[in-house]
Structure formats: C-alpha cells, structure tokens
Design a protein around this motif. Structure first.
Motif, mmCIF file in Angstrom:
data_model
loop_
_atom_site.group_PDB
_atom_site.id
_atom_site.type_symbol
_atom_site.label_atom_id
_atom_site.label_comp_id
_atom_site.label_asym_id
_atom_site.label_seq_id
_atom_site.Cartn_x
_atom_site.Cartn_y
_atom_site.Cartn_z
ATOM 1 N N UNK A 18 0.886 -1.093 -0.207
ATOM 2 C CA UNK A 18 -0.092 -0.301 0.065
ATOM 3 C C UNK A 18 0.928 1.271 0.132
ATOM 4 N N UNK A 19 2.216 1.239 1.207
ATOM 5 C CA UNK A 19 2.939 1.862 1.035
ATOM 6 C C UNK A 19 3.569 2.453 -0.378
ATOM 7 N N UNK A 20 4.508 1.351 -1.169
ATOM 8 C CA UNK A 20 5.034 1.696 -2.391
ATOM 9 C C UNK A 20 4.177 1.690 -3.424
ATOM 10 N N UNK A 21 2.255 1.858 -3.272
ATOM 11 C CA UNK A 21 1.311 2.170 -3.958
ATOM 12 C C UNK A 21 1.364 3.691 -4.342
ATOM 13 N N UNK A 22 1.088 4.280 -3.163
ATOM 14 C CA UNK A 22 1.113 5.813 -2.751
ATOM 15 C C UNK A 22 1.931 6.516 -2.515
ATOM 16 N N UNK A 23 3.260 6.075 -1.805
ATOM 17 C CA UNK A 23 4.308 7.013 -1.810
ATOM 18 C C UNK A 23 5.496 6.797 -2.421
ATOM 19 N N UNK A 24 5.452 5.392 -3.548
ATOM 20 C CA UNK A 24 7.382 5.076 -3.663
ATOM 21 C C UNK A 24 8.067 4.011 -3.372
#
Ligand code: MD6
Ligand code: FE
Length: 202
Positions: free
Chosen positions: A91-97
């Motif tokens: 989730x973090x990777x999808x929204x923040x990188x």
C-alpha cells in the motif's frame, strides 16, 4: 499513481482503495501481528490510559507511559515487534513509492467507546515523509484541524478500505477521531475499528 478521491486540507483521501477481499486478507495478516505482539492500552503522561488499544509492527513501535511518548524497539513484553506485513508495505509503495520503506506500522484498535484526541504526528525524524493511514472495520469520524491547536475544523467519515496520505504542508496538521459507528461494517467479527498508520521514523 492513484489519484485521491478528495483532498481535505492537504489530507489525500483514497476512498475504497482496498476492496473487500484485500481488506479481509489484510485483517488475516494483522491477526498474526497481534498474536506476536498483543494489543495493550498505553498510559498517557497524564496518568490516564488511552481508550484506544494498540500494537505495532516494524523496526519501531509506538509506546507511551508516565514518562512520555516515544518510539520503542520492542513490545512492552520484551519481544521484538513483528515485521510489517508485505500487503501493508505494498500500500505504501503504491501511494508513496518503494523508497524509503516505512519502519513503523502502528495498529490502533477502537472499541465502540474509543476515540483519539486531536494531535500532531511529530515524533518522527524527517517530516518530508508522509504518514499513510488505512481504515478497517467500523467507520470513524475523522476531524482535521490546523497546524496550530484550535481553530475551525472539518470532519469526514473514514470507511473500511479507505486510505489517507498526510504529507507536504499537511504533515503537521492536527487531527483526531471523534467517535466510531459500531456495526457499520461486517469486516471484523465484533464491533470496532482498526487503523494502521505507516511512517518513516528514523
Ligand atoms: C485514525 N489516525 O484514523 C487515527 N495520523 O484512527 C491518525 O492519527 C492519523 O489517520 C496521521 C495520518 C493519518 C491518520
Ligand atoms: Fe495521527
């Protein structure tokens, strides 16, 4: 990258970011986290226990007792915090990188009467990294204020599967949960709300 459904005072709200299947899978992962690091009621520096019960995953966990709030490397029982589940990191990777990864995933459990007072998240070293929050289970009434305490506020209901990114000029904005709506979601086996907040602490 995904576009927020709405932005309120710099808080980017992604409604229904997780579909029901993704929410259930996430709850299964969180059961494992809670098994390894059971929920506890932190004491506040004012001597009152918080109404929210919490635990953490990752290199750092959030902890509070009579001496104050801080990040701690271990659960109060002495065990290491479990690893942050892959599904959460995604989730973090999808929204923040992908870089940096969060090193703390705080898990808050709100029983029907629990709430969280207006606060700033300011115990992290570098405010250029956002805080990402994931809501699961019953709806919670999220109140957004200002970068100083007080003033006019705006509220919105966060529903199961919603994700909020708090970054940029909003990173130090006061916010809290006024109440939850017990029975508004069937995701969890009993009434209540889970909120995850992901951060880069170090
Ligand atoms: C909650 N959330 O939704 C409490 N903090 O239960 C937070 O305190 C929070 O939602 C930082 C960024 C987003 C949040
Ligand atoms: Fe917060």
């Amino acid at each position: 990258m995904a576009q927020p459904t709405l932005t309120v005072r710099g808080f980017q709200v992604f409604k229904g970011f997780l579909d029901p299947a993704a929410q259930s899978a996430l709850v299964d992962d969180l059961r494992e986290v809670i098994r390894a690091a059971p929920l506890f009621s932190p004491q506040t520096p004012y001597g009152k226990p918080m109404s929210v019960r919490m635990t953490s995953a990752g290199r750092f966990g959030w902890y509070s007792d009579r001496t104050g709030y801080r990040y701690a490397p271990r659960h109060p029982s002495g065990v290491d915090w479990p690893a942050i589940p892959e599904r959460v990191l995604k989730i973090w990777a999808e929204l923040v990188g992908p870089d940096p990864e969060p090193d703390c995933c705080l898990l808050n459990f709100y029983a029907p009467e629990a709430r969280m007072g207006m606060h700033q998240d300011k115990d992290e070293a570098d405010f250029s990294h956002p805080v990402v929050s994931v809501s699961l289970g019953d709806e919670g009434l999220f109140r957004i204020g200002n970068t100083e305490r007080g003033g006019k506020t705006e509220s919105l209901w966060l529903q199961s599967g919603d994700v909020v990114v708090m970054g940029g000029s909003a990173r130090l904005t006061y916010h809290g949960i006024d109440r939850i709506k017990p029975g508004s979601s069937a995701l969890l086996p009993k009434p209540g709300r889970i909120n995850l907040t992901l951060r880069v602490v170090d």
